[in-house]
Design a protein around this motif. Structure first.
Motif, short mmCIF file in Angstrom:
data_model
loop_
_atom_site.label_atom_id
_atom_site.label_comp_id
_atom_site.label_asym_id
_atom_site.label_seq_id
_atom_site.Cartn_x
_atom_site.Cartn_y
_atom_site.Cartn_z
N PHE A 166 -3.01 2.09 -3.51
CA PHE A 166 -2.51 3.47 -3.40
C PHE A 166 -3.46 4.28 -2.54
O PHE A 166 -4.66 4.28 -2.76
N ILE A 189 -3.50 10.12 -7.07
CA ILE A 189 -4.02 8.78 -7.37
C ILE A 189 -4.27 8.63 -8.87
O ILE A 189 -3.91 7.62 -9.47
N THR A 192 -1.05 8.23 -10.83
CA THR A 192 -0.44 6.95 -10.47
C THR A 192 -1.16 5.80 -11.15
O THR A 192 -0.53 4.91 -11.73
N ASN A 194 0.87 -1.17 0.00
CA ASN A 194 0.00 0.00 0.00
C ASN A 194 0.91 1.22 0.00
O ASN A 194 1.58 1.50 0.98
N PHE A 195 0.93 1.95 -1.13
CA PHE A 195 1.81 3.09 -1.29
C PHE A 195 1.07 4.40 -1.05
O PHE A 195 -0.07 4.56 -1.48
N TYR A 217 -8.10 6.65 -2.88
CA TYR A 217 -7.67 5.26 -2.76
C TYR A 217 -7.87 4.54 -4.09
O TYR A 217 -8.86 4.79 -4.79
N VAL A 240 0.77 8.11 -2.19
CA VAL A 240 1.13 8.88 -3.39
C VAL A 240 0.42 10.23 -3.37
O VAL A 240 -0.58 10.41 -2.69
#
Length: 75
Positions: free
Chosen positions: A65, A15, A18, A9-10, A53, A12
């Motif tokens: 993410f 979203i 990404t 789970n990054f 998310y 960032v």
């Protein structure tokens, strides 16, 4: 102990960008995304929404993410 799966789970900053990178460049599939207004789980991005998310997958690998500001780790 044998590990068989890892789903990182990054945090960032964007979203949408990404997800586009992981989808268009790395070949991941968008599984779900949650808009900033938390109006429900969506299966695709729209330009009019910002997101907090996302979950993506490819070849049995899952990545998640979370918006970094939502975690209060970036200002």
């Amino acid at each position: 102990m044998e590990l068989k799966k890892l789903s990182p789970n990054f945090a960032v900053q964007d979203i949408g960008k990404t997800v586009e990178f992981y989808r268009d460049v790395l070949g991941f599939k968008l599984e779900m995304v949650v808009p900033e207004d938390k109006s429900g789980v969506k299966q695709e991005l729209t330009e009019r929404n910002k997101y907090i998310y996302a979950m993506m997958s490819r070849d049995g690998v899952g990545v998640m993410f979370k918006h970094a500001l939502d975690l209060s780790i970036m200002t």
